[in-house]
Design a protein around this motif. Sequence first.
Motif, PDB file in Angstrom:
ATOM      1  N   GLN A 138       0.823  -1.205   0.000  1.00  0.00           N
ATOM      2  CA  GLN A 138       0.000   0.000   0.000  1.00  0.00           C
ATOM      3  C   GLN A 138       0.860   1.260   0.000  1.00  0.00           C
ATOM      4  O   GLN A 138       0.601   2.209  -0.750  1.00  0.00           O
ATOM      5  CB  GLN A 138      -0.936   0.001   1.206  1.00  0.00           C
ATOM      6  CG  GLN A 138      -2.046  -1.038   1.128  1.00  0.00           C
ATOM      7  CD  GLN A 138      -3.037  -0.885   2.274  1.00  0.00           C
ATOM      8  OE1 GLN A 138      -2.845  -0.084   3.179  1.00  0.00           O
ATOM      9  NE2 GLN A 138      -4.096  -1.667   2.231  1.00  0.00           N
ATOM     10  N   ASP A 139       1.884   1.280   0.858  1.00  0.00           N
ATOM     11  CA  ASP A 139       2.761   2.447   0.920  1.00  0.00           C
ATOM     12  C   ASP A 139       3.514   2.644  -0.395  1.00  0.00           C
ATOM     13  O   ASP A 139       3.677   3.772  -0.874  1.00  0.00           O
ATOM     14  CB  ASP A 139       3.757   2.304   2.076  1.00  0.00           C
ATOM     15  CG  ASP A 139       3.090   2.436   3.437  1.00  0.00           C
ATOM     16  OD1 ASP A 139       1.941   2.912   3.486  1.00  0.00           O
ATOM     17  OD2 ASP A 139       3.715   2.063   4.445  1.00  0.00           O
ATOM     18  N   TYR A 140       3.951   1.538  -0.969  1.00  0.00           N
ATOM     19  CA  TYR A 140       4.660   1.596  -2.254  1.00  0.00           C
ATOM     20  C   TYR A 140       3.741   2.139  -3.347  1.00  0.00           C
ATOM     21  O   TYR A 140       4.116   3.041  -4.110  1.00  0.00           O
ATOM     22  CB  TYR A 140       5.154   0.200  -2.624  1.00  0.00           C
ATOM     23  CG  TYR A 140       5.897   0.123  -3.937  1.00  0.00           C
ATOM     24  CD1 TYR A 140       7.281   0.229  -3.985  1.00  0.00           C
ATOM     25  CD2 TYR A 140       5.212  -0.066  -5.145  1.00  0.00           C
ATOM     26  CE1 TYR A 140       7.962   0.156  -5.196  1.00  0.00           C
ATOM     27  CE2 TYR A 140       5.879  -0.134  -6.353  1.00  0.00           C
ATOM     28  CZ  TYR A 140       7.261  -0.022  -6.376  1.00  0.00           C
ATOM     29  OH  TYR A 140       7.942  -0.081  -7.571  1.00  0.00           O
ATOM     30  N   GLY A 141       2.524   1.625  -3.407  1.00  0.00           N
ATOM     31  CA  GLY A 141       1.584   2.074  -4.427  1.00  0.00           C
ATOM     32  C   GLY A 141       1.247   3.546  -4.283  1.00  0.00           C
ATOM     33  O   GLY A 141       1.144   4.277  -5.276  1.00  0.00           O
ATOM     34  N   GLN A 142       1.086   3.981  -3.035  1.00  0.00           N
ATOM     35  CA  GLN A 142       0.742   5.384  -2.817  1.00  0.00           C
ATOM     36  C   GLN A 142       1.909   6.302  -3.172  1.00  0.00           C
ATOM     37  O   GLN A 142       1.732   7.313  -3.839  1.00  0.00           O
ATOM     38  CB  GLN A 142       0.316   5.586  -1.359  1.00  0.00           C
ATOM     39  CG  GLN A 142      -0.408   6.904  -1.088  1.00  0.00           C
ATOM     40  CD  GLN A 142       0.533   8.088  -0.987  1.00  0.00           C
ATOM     41  OE1 GLN A 142       1.643   7.954  -0.472  1.00  0.00           O
ATOM     42  NE2 GLN A 142       0.103   9.238  -1.481  1.00  0.00           N
ATOM     43  N   LEU A 143       3.118   5.971  -2.716  1.00  0.00           N
ATOM     44  CA  LEU A 143       4.257   6.859  -2.884  1.00  0.00           C
ATOM     45  C   LEU A 143       4.837   6.791  -4.294  1.00  0.00           C
ATOM     46  O   LEU A 143       5.161   7.817  -4.888  1.00  0.00           O
ATOM     47  CB  LEU A 143       5.340   6.515  -1.857  1.00  0.00           C
ATOM     48  CG  LEU A 143       6.538   7.469  -1.795  1.00  0.00           C
ATOM     49  CD1 LEU A 143       6.070   8.882  -1.474  1.00  0.00           C
ATOM     50  CD2 LEU A 143       7.548   7.017  -0.765  1.00  0.00           C
ATOM     51  N   VAL A 144       4.960   5.585  -4.849  1.00  0.00           N
ATOM     52  CA  VAL A 144       5.595   5.428  -6.157  1.00  0.00           C
ATOM     53  C   VAL A 144       4.630   5.755  -7.291  1.00  0.00           C
ATOM     54  O   VAL A 144       4.995   6.388  -8.280  1.00  0.00           O
ATOM     55  CB  VAL A 144       6.157   4.005  -6.317  1.00  0.00           C
ATOM     56  CG1 VAL A 144       6.745   3.804  -7.716  1.00  0.00           C
ATOM     57  CG2 VAL A 144       7.218   3.730  -5.257  1.00  0.00           C
ATOM     58  N   HIS A 145       3.350   5.324  -7.141  1.00  0.00           N
ATOM     59  CA  HIS A 145       2.392   5.493  -8.237  1.00  0.00           C
ATOM     60  C   HIS A 145       1.220   6.404  -7.887  1.00  0.00           C
ATOM     61  O   HIS A 145       0.288   6.531  -8.685  1.00  0.00           O
ATOM     62  CB  HIS A 145       1.863   4.124  -8.670  1.00  0.00           C
ATOM     63  CG  HIS A 145       2.927   3.204  -9.190  1.00  0.00           C
ATOM     64  ND1 HIS A 145       3.685   3.503 -10.300  1.00  0.00           N
ATOM     65  CD2 HIS A 145       3.377   1.997  -8.739  1.00  0.00           C
ATOM     66  CE1 HIS A 145       4.550   2.515 -10.524  1.00  0.00           C
ATOM     67  NE2 HIS A 145       4.388   1.589  -9.590  1.00  0.00           N
ATOM     68  N   ASP A 146       1.233   6.995  -6.691  1.00  0.00           N
ATOM     69  CA  ASP A 146       0.191   7.938  -6.293  1.00  0.00           C
ATOM     70  C   ASP A 146      -1.199   7.306  -6.297  1.00  0.00           C
ATOM     71  O   ASP A 146      -2.183   7.938  -6.672  1.00  0.00           O
ATOM     72  CB  ASP A 146       0.212   9.168  -7.207  1.00  0.00           C
ATOM     73  CG  ASP A 146      -0.443  10.377  -6.550  1.00  0.00           C
ATOM     74  OD1 ASP A 146      -0.458  10.439  -5.307  1.00  0.00           O
ATOM     75  OD2 ASP A 146      -0.944  11.250  -7.277  1.00  0.00           O
ATOM     76  N   ILE A 147      -1.285   6.071  -5.850  1.00  0.00           N
ATOM     77  CA  ILE A 147      -2.570   5.379  -5.746  1.00  0.00           C
ATOM     78  C   ILE A 147      -3.148   5.658  -4.363  1.00  0.00           C
ATOM     79  O   ILE A 147      -2.496   5.391  -3.357  1.00  0.00           O
ATOM     80  CB  ILE A 147      -2.395   3.859  -5.945  1.00  0.00           C
ATOM     81  CG1 ILE A 147      -1.719   3.572  -7.293  1.00  0.00           C
ATOM     82  CG2 ILE A 147      -3.747   3.151  -5.863  1.00  0.00           C
ATOM     83  CD1 ILE A 147      -1.331   2.120  -7.491  1.00  0.00           C
ATOM     84  N   PRO A 148      -4.349   6.190  -4.251  1.00  0.00           N
ATOM     85  CA  PRO A 148      -4.907   6.539  -2.938  1.00  0.00           C
ATOM     86  C   PRO A 148      -5.061   5.321  -2.030  1.00  0.00           C
ATOM     87  O   PRO A 148      -5.410   4.224  -2.488  1.00  0.00           O
ATOM     88  CB  PRO A 148      -6.277   7.147  -3.277  1.00  0.00           C
ATOM     89  CG  PRO A 148      -6.193   7.519  -4.723  1.00  0.00           C
ATOM     90  CD  PRO A 148      -5.260   6.538  -5.353  1.00  0.00           C
ATOM     91  N   TYR A 149      -4.820   5.539  -0.733  1.00  0.00           N
ATOM     92  CA  TYR A 149      -5.010   4.456   0.235  1.00  0.00           C
ATOM     93  C   TYR A 149      -6.447   3.954   0.225  1.00  0.00           C
ATOM     94  O   TYR A 149      -6.702   2.761   0.407  1.00  0.00           O
ATOM     95  CB  TYR A 149      -4.660   4.945   1.647  1.00  0.00           C
ATOM     96  CG  TYR A 149      -3.178   5.028   1.922  1.00  0.00           C
ATOM     97  CD1 TYR A 149      -2.392   3.887   1.948  1.00  0.00           C
ATOM     98  CD2 TYR A 149      -2.566   6.256   2.171  1.00  0.00           C
ATOM     99  CE1 TYR A 149      -1.027   3.962   2.199  1.00  0.00           C
ATOM    100  CE2 TYR A 149      -1.208   6.344   2.432  1.00  0.00           C
ATOM    101  CZ  TYR A 149      -0.434   5.197   2.440  1.00  0.00           C
ATOM    102  OH  TYR A 149       0.908   5.266   2.687  1.00  0.00           O
ATOM    103  N   ALA A 150      -7.391   4.868   0.006  1.00  0.00           N
ATOM    104  CA  ALA A 150      -8.801   4.475   0.025  1.00  0.00           C
ATOM    105  C   ALA A 150      -9.101   3.421  -1.023  1.00  0.00           C
ATOM    106  O   ALA A 150      -9.954   2.541  -0.811  1.00  0.00           O
ATOM    107  CB  ALA A 150      -9.677   5.708  -0.196  1.00  0.00           C
ATOM    108  N   LEU A 151      -8.419   3.476  -2.140  1.00  0.00           N
ATOM    109  CA  LEU A 151      -8.645   2.487  -3.197  1.00  0.00           C
ATOM    110  C   LEU A 151      -8.157   1.110  -2.768  1.00  0.00           C
ATOM    111  O   LEU A 151      -8.809   0.096  -3.036  1.00  0.00           O
ATOM    112  CB  LEU A 151      -7.935   2.940  -4.472  1.00  0.00           C
ATOM    113  CG  LEU A 151      -8.268   2.169  -5.757  1.00  0.00           C
ATOM    114  CD1 LEU A 151      -9.767   2.203  -6.036  1.00  0.00           C
ATOM    115  CD2 LEU A 151      -7.498   2.755  -6.940  1.00  0.00           C
ATOM    116  N   PHE A 152      -7.014   1.079  -2.067  1.00  0.00           N
ATOM    117  CA  PHE A 152      -6.525  -0.200  -1.543  1.00  0.00           C
ATOM    118  C   PHE A 152      -7.508  -0.769  -0.528  1.00  0.00           C
ATOM    119  O   PHE A 152      -7.816  -1.963  -0.548  1.00  0.00           O
ATOM    120  CB  PHE A 152      -5.154  -0.018  -0.886  1.00  0.00           C
ATOM    121  CG  PHE A 152      -4.021   0.154  -1.857  1.00  0.00           C
ATOM    122  CD1 PHE A 152      -3.576  -0.913  -2.621  1.00  0.00           C
ATOM    123  CD2 PHE A 152      -3.386   1.374  -2.006  1.00  0.00           C
ATOM    124  CE1 PHE A 152      -2.525  -0.770  -3.520  1.00  0.00           C
ATOM    125  CE2 PHE A 152      -2.345   1.535  -2.886  1.00  0.00           C
ATOM    126  CZ  PHE A 152      -1.911   0.468  -3.654  1.00  0.00           C
TER     127      PHE A 152
END
Length: 755
Positions: A138-152
Amino acid sequence: MTKRVVLLEEGTAEMKGLMGSKGAGLVALFQAGWPVPAGFIVTQEGCRTFCTRLAHLSAEGAQEIGSAIQHLEKQSGRFFGDSSAPLLLAVRSSETCSRGTASHALLHVGLNDVTVEGFARQTNDRQYALNCYRILLQDYGQLVHDIPYALFEEKSGDISILDEAKLEFAIAECKRLIEENGRQPFPQDVQLQLKEVMRAVSDSQHIRHNSQQELLRNPSHFSHETQGAAVLIQVMVNGERGDRSGFGTVYSRHPGTGERGMTGDYVSASASWRSNDGLDQLRSESPELYSLLQDACGYLESHTREVQEIQFVVDTGTLYLVEISEARLTSQATLRSTIDFVDEGVITKEDAILRIQPWHVTELLKASSNLSPELQLLLDWADEMKGLTILSNVDHPKDAVKARALGAEGIGLCRTEQLLLSASRFPFVQKMILADSEAERKRGLERLLPMQQSDFEQLFEAMDGYPVTIRLLDPPLHELLPDIERLNERHEQLALRALEENNTEVQELECVIRRVLELHEQYPLLGQRDCRLGTVFPEIYDMQLEAIFRAAVKGIRQGLWVRPEIMIPLVGHANDLQVMRELVDHVADQVLGEEKRHCLYKVGARIEVPRAALTAAPIARHADFFSFGTDELTQMTFGYSRHHTEKPSLYFIDPQRSLLSNPFQVLDIDGVGQLVEMALVQGRIRKPHLKAGICGENAADPASIAFCHRIGLDYVSCLPEQVPLARIAAAQASLLAQKQDPNENRQDGDISTIA
């Protein structure tokens, strides 16, 4: 060759700029024997090279990082990417975050579908290992690809109760989201995983150099150049499981109040609900660790001279200091801790003044306009150091009282139009302007005279012993006239009834309309205004001057020290000031009488048109002081209207275009500033002790104040609520100038008494 990778045991004080503030602090702690997890720093230079290569390291860079990881493997006995004894890393920014930004960190870097099983065997807790993997994804997706935590969270389902099946499903969903949104799968290659994480952490922390020194030197307040931040990489330590384990944050002083003594929070891994009982639980369970943290706070404060924030982990009874930084404090905490540091001999008063940022002062004055004891003490110190006198702009006598309470040393601008054009007085002004004869005009002014006199009496009383600069009426003529469209509408309505009724009112209205049309100007902002208005209607200035000197006589006879300074607005030619000065002296002779020897009034020019700045020498012949109206001077120099500065069409709103800041908020030093400096030099060639200062919206800006100090102005005049900020900014300007030139002569004494 510039160092790109630095082991904690190899760093030196000279490398602080490369390593970042956090990394440099941990290097010092590590080398002093404090319990810091082993690690290394990829310096700013290394990260900058790394980021510009679009995540492709050179062979030398990859080798340097690889060697550093091998060093950690030897120290820990675990191996990066190994299936049975995996080494996991914590990757953080090595820079202290600026106020209002979040710190970026990724933990358990090195977990993948294989190493997670080895980590599970290491910890003997597969649920915990899987959950760490899920959090990393989750942290990787948010920081590297800007994917919101809410989506995870939406895709992963309810995992409030850790269950292996649910965690495995969540991990699969996280990997799918990363591949779909990031257009590439989560790296199972731990080396590539580390590179991506390093790039993202470095790139997310664009450093904004906002030191007070640069704030004062650079009118744009910040640099728009982005650069990679140094990255700190350490062996992962766990405080989330096992006996006598936990994690927390401590501050060397309270971050909200600045109160002395360690404070913070601690979450024990053994607590069933992971409750935060502050530091009480740690103190009762492990008093030796609590004492060690206190020692660390004291050690860091003595070396950094700043309030410290320490993130720590307790792993099976062993304390680790994993991250240290300057604590982000409230304004109140900043002031109290700064003053305490001075009392404790840690820093000097000068250091204390230079620490204060503009927002500290403005925030402290938002709940209340009263000065706290801490702020008052700091301002007293600033007054000892500053060279500029801080005056205030006022629109009403009550503003003068407020300004004095906030430390203003006089009034630099009293806008008399704000007094005369109030709802109760404006009708009298209009009647006077529209009068057909001088006698009728004087009758209207006689109604205004006692009102103006009362205003000035109150100002002199509030500023007993301090200068009161009064600008004579300066609005353009059209602002004093009735609206012609409304007059015409009223005329049409009356004309319809004129056949049946007395038409006297119609005739009177027609006279008003005719008079308004006579006085109408095609370009009113460039027509009869300011001192030009005084030449067309000299009775207005006669009345104001009589009110000033009558108020002065009354104040003197009441035992006040009255110091009127009369400002002639919009002077464009030396003759403008000469004519007005003769008028002032004439009225003073008539009104003051024998009190003239006790009323050492001054007459000065408002320099607000470029021609006045360019011909300052002849104007100075008739002036006791120059007041630079930087709002009008900026407006006329640029051709902007200051009343429309928020419109997006003005290109200085966009920092990517020509101007980096609004010139009505931050003085345009390259253009308008050069006019001010040129006029000051010319004026003082004619009169060496000519008093001069600025009063505009940008007068309280720290960079503008630094410029005023540098060129040798005597004062700045700002809004009453800006006075505390200006006092501190003036002291900072003086201190920084002395650092650059230790031989600089500081201005001493009351400069406002120099004519």
